[in-house]
Structure formats: structure tokens, C-alpha cells
Design an enzyme around this catalytic site. Structure first.
Site, PDB file in Angstrom:
ATOM      1  N   LYS A   1       6.951  31.098  33.368  1.00  0.00           N
ATOM      2  CA  LYS A   1       6.546  30.286  32.209  1.00  0.00           C
ATOM      3  C   LYS A   1       6.979  28.826  32.353  1.00  0.00           C
ATOM      4  CE  LYS A   1       6.051  33.999  28.927  1.00  0.00           C
ATOM      5  NZ  LYS A   1       6.544  34.684  27.734  1.00  0.00           N
TER       6      LYS A   1
ATOM      7  N   LYS B   1       8.203  19.543  35.290  1.00  0.00           N
ATOM      8  CA  LYS B   1       9.330  19.634  34.376  1.00  0.00           C
ATOM      9  C   LYS B   1      10.425  20.422  35.101  1.00  0.00           C
ATOM     10  CE  LYS B   1       5.926  20.222  30.680  1.00  0.00           C
ATOM     11  NZ  LYS B   1       5.280  21.169  29.759  1.00  0.00           N
TER      12      LYS B   1
ATOM     13  N   LEU C   1       1.336  23.228  26.173  1.00  0.00           N
ATOM     14  CA  LEU C   1       0.162  24.062  25.872  1.00  0.00           C
ATOM     15  C   LEU C   1       0.524  25.551  25.840  1.00  0.00           C
ATOM     16  CD1 LEU C   1      -2.905  24.167  25.400  1.00  0.00           C
ATOM     17  CD2 LEU C   1      -3.218  24.119  27.878  1.00  0.00           C
TER      18      LEU C   1
ATOM     19  N   GLU D   1       8.067  22.380  22.721  1.00  0.00           N
ATOM     20  CA  GLU D   1       8.131  23.063  24.021  1.00  0.00           C
ATOM     21  C   GLU D   1       8.676  24.484  23.891  1.00  0.00           C
ATOM     22  OE1 GLU D   1       8.022  23.563  27.211  1.00  0.00           O
ATOM     23  OE2 GLU D   1       7.151  21.713  27.962  1.00  0.00           O
ATOM     24  N   ASP D   2       8.164  25.394  24.720  1.00  0.00           N
ATOM     25  CA  ASP D   2       8.684  26.769  24.704  1.00  0.00           C
ATOM     26  C   ASP D   2       9.548  27.080  25.929  1.00  0.00           C
ATOM     27  OD1 ASP D   2       6.442  26.751  26.515  1.00  0.00           O
ATOM     28  OD2 ASP D   2       6.515  28.948  26.471  1.00  0.00           O
TER      29      ASP D   2
HETATM   30  P1  B16 Z   1      -2.200  26.025  36.117  1.00  0.00           P
HETATM   31  P2  B16 Z   1       2.485  24.688  30.180  1.00  0.00           P
HETATM   32  C1  B16 Z   1       2.137  26.029  32.472  1.00  0.00           C
HETATM   33  O1  B16 Z   1       1.641  25.590  31.228  1.00  0.00           O
HETATM   34  C2  B16 Z   1       2.318  27.550  32.440  1.00  0.00           C
HETATM   35  O2  B16 Z   1       3.339  27.903  31.506  1.00  0.00           O
HETATM   36  C3  B16 Z   1       2.729  28.035  33.815  1.00  0.00           C
HETATM   37  O3  B16 Z   1       2.871  29.458  33.809  1.00  0.00           O
HETATM   38  C4  B16 Z   1       1.653  27.615  34.833  1.00  0.00           C
HETATM   39  O4  B16 Z   1       2.025  28.006  36.145  1.00  0.00           O
HETATM   40  C5  B16 Z   1       1.492  26.083  34.769  1.00  0.00           C
HETATM   41  O5  B16 Z   1       1.152  25.689  33.445  1.00  0.00           O
HETATM   42  C6  B16 Z   1       0.405  25.593  35.710  1.00  0.00           C
HETATM   43  O6  B16 Z   1      -0.829  26.086  35.258  1.00  0.00           O
HETATM   44  O7  B16 Z   1      -2.083  27.040  37.218  1.00  0.00           O
HETATM   45  O8  B16 Z   1      -3.247  26.373  35.078  1.00  0.00           O
HETATM   46  O9  B16 Z   1      -2.351  24.629  36.617  1.00  0.00           O
HETATM   47  O10 B16 Z   1       3.504  25.608  29.559  1.00  0.00           O
HETATM   48  O11 B16 Z   1       3.113  23.521  30.932  1.00  0.00           O
HETATM   49  O12 B16 Z   1       1.420  24.248  29.209  1.00  0.00           O
HETATM   50 MG    MG Z   2       4.912  26.246  27.941  1.00  0.00          MG
END
Ligand code: B16
Ligand code: MG
Length: 226
Positions: free
Chosen positions: A62, A162, A27, A186-187
Site C-alpha cells: 500500500k 513517498k 488516492l 493519507e492512508d
Molecule cells: P500504479 P496511492 C499507490 O496509490 C498504491 O497504494 C500502490 O499500491 C501502488 O503500487 C502505487 O499507487 C502505484 O500505482 O501501479 O497504478 O502506478 O496510495 O499513492 O494513491
Molecule cells: Mg494510499
């Protein structure tokens, strides 16, 4: 919309994606840049705790889980707290973050993200989310793209972060597909590692310098539209 899909199909660029049956999207950094809202909220917490947290520090967060992000932040500030206090700090940050993302709309979608997913769907490819975020339902709703997904796997359904392949393996299972039939977008380096560990093909979104092990790397999903 039909014209847009037809145009996109004509420009369908990469052969390695031709025989995929499932597409699993991260996401943050792939569909939407929520990193900037995470940054605002973590910075606010750091300032409240009495230290500065800048954009370069934020890069380390990230793709990383919420609690691991907090640990990195506290490392930067040279502070330590009990487990209970850490949970309270993470809750506080999350409340601010939720306030920020509750105000976003479709204009926050990254270029090409929605059109690319629609193009795949039109070709019969199943679409899943594979994100670490526990806030993905709010974000997908605000972006009006919830209905595009055949499966949504996020931090609420996983217990291992991950680079563990868990999130992508559950996504493939929910799509009813084998790992080798899926492509992951994925980024984050840890995300590419997780997808490879799951036995899936990978498209890195960002730069080759960071996403060294991805099968292909593009700057954004718009690039796959031709
Ligand atoms: P939350 P992804 C990740 O999203 C973010 O890149 C990371 O910065 C964040 O800490 C993590 O989700 C958890 O997010 O606090 O909203 O549960 O890149 O895996 O989509
Ligand atoms: Mg990401």
C-alpha cells in the site's frame, strides 16, 4: 446537492482545518480502495510465477511504487529476475490491473470522499491529488471526479516515491500555495512522512497504530463531515 453541502458545513468538525487553503488527497485508501484490485493483479502474477501471495503480503504494497511492489512480491516468492524481465512482469501486472479498474464506477468511492471534497471546494479550498499511481487519470474518470481537482499530481509527474515530499511539494506549487497552507490526507505511513517532510499538516485515514505521526487520524473522510 446544495442541501448536502449546507448540512456538511454545519458539521465541519476539526478547527485545525479551518484556515487551510489547499487540500491534497492521496488516492488509494483515501478516495477509493484500489488496493483490492492491485492485490488481485499481483496475486495473479504470483500464481503464474508459481507461488502464493496472500492479503497480509499485500499490506506491504500500500502506497508503494509499482516497481518497489514487484520487488516485494519477488522477495516473498524468493525469485530474482533481470531489470528487463522485471519491467515485463510489471507491465503484465499493470495490464490486468487496468482491466479491473476500467470496470469500476462511482459506487467504488469511499464513504464521504466526494461530499467532503465538494464541501471544501464550496468553502474556497483548492483541491489536489497527490498519488503514486500512474493510473490515476483512468480511476478519477471512472469515479467521475476529475473535474473536482485544481491540480492532479501522480506517478506520471514524479520521480521520487513517498516518503520523499516531491509529490506534495509539486501539488502545492501547482495550486499556487505555500506548504503550510496545505493539509494532506493519507492512508500510508510513508505518505504521512512525506507530507511532514513537505511542511504540511496531516490527516491520517486509518488507524493511529499505523499512522503514528499524523496530526489527526480518522477512519475515513466521512468522519470529518460531523
Ligand atoms: P500504479 P496511492 C499507490 O496509490 C498504491 O497504494 C500502490 O499500491 C501502488 O503500487 C502505487 O499507487 C502505484 O500505482 O501501479 O497504478 O502506478 O496510495 O499513492 O494513491
Ligand atoms: Mg494510499
Amino acid at each position: 446537492m446544495k442541501d448536502e453541502i449546507a448540512a456538511a458545513r454545519k458539521g465541519y468538525k476539526y478547527n485545525m482545518l479551518e484556515n487551510m487553503k489547499g487540500a491534497i488527497f492521496d488516492l488509494d485508501g483515501v478516495i477509493v480502495d484500489t488496493a483490492k484490485f492491485h492485490y488481485q493483479a499481483w496475486k495473479r502474477l504470483a500464481n503464474e510465477l508459481g507461488f502464493e501471495f496472500d492479503a497480509s503480503h499485500n499490506e506491504r504494497l500500500k502506497g508503494v511504487s509499482r516497481m518497489r511492489s514487484l520487488e516485494i512480491l519477488l522477495e516473498v516468492g524468493g525469485l530474482s529476475f533481470s531489470e528487463d524481465e522485471k519491467l515485463q512482469l510489471a507491465d503484465k501486472k499493470n495490464a490486468w490491473y487496468v482491466e479491473y479498474i476500467s470496470a469500476i464506477d462511482e459506487s467504488e468511492l469511499l464513504e464521504g470522499a466526494k461530499a467532503y471534497m465538494e464541501m471544501l471546494k464550496d468553502r474556497g479550498v483548492k483541491i489536489a491529488l497527490g498519488s503514486a499511481s500512474k493510473n490515476s487519470p483512468i480511476i478519477l474518470n471512472r469515479l467521475s471526479i476529475t473535474a473536482l481537482f485544481d491540480a492532479i499530481v501522480d506517478g506520471n509527474k514524479t520521480s521520487k516515491a513517498k516518503p520523499d515530499p516531491e509529490v506534495f511539494l509539486i501539488a502545492a506549487q501547482e495550486l499556487g500555495l505555500r506548504p503550510e497552507e496545505c493539509v494532506v490526507y493519507e492512508d500510508a505511513e510513508a505518505g504521512i512522512e512525506a507530507a511532514r517532510a513537505a511542511g504540511m499538516r496531516t490527516v491520517g485515514i486509518g488507524s493511529r497504530d499505523i499512522l503514528k505521526d499524523a496530526d489527526i487520524v480518522v477512519p475515513g473522510l466521512y468522519e470529518l463531515m460531523g
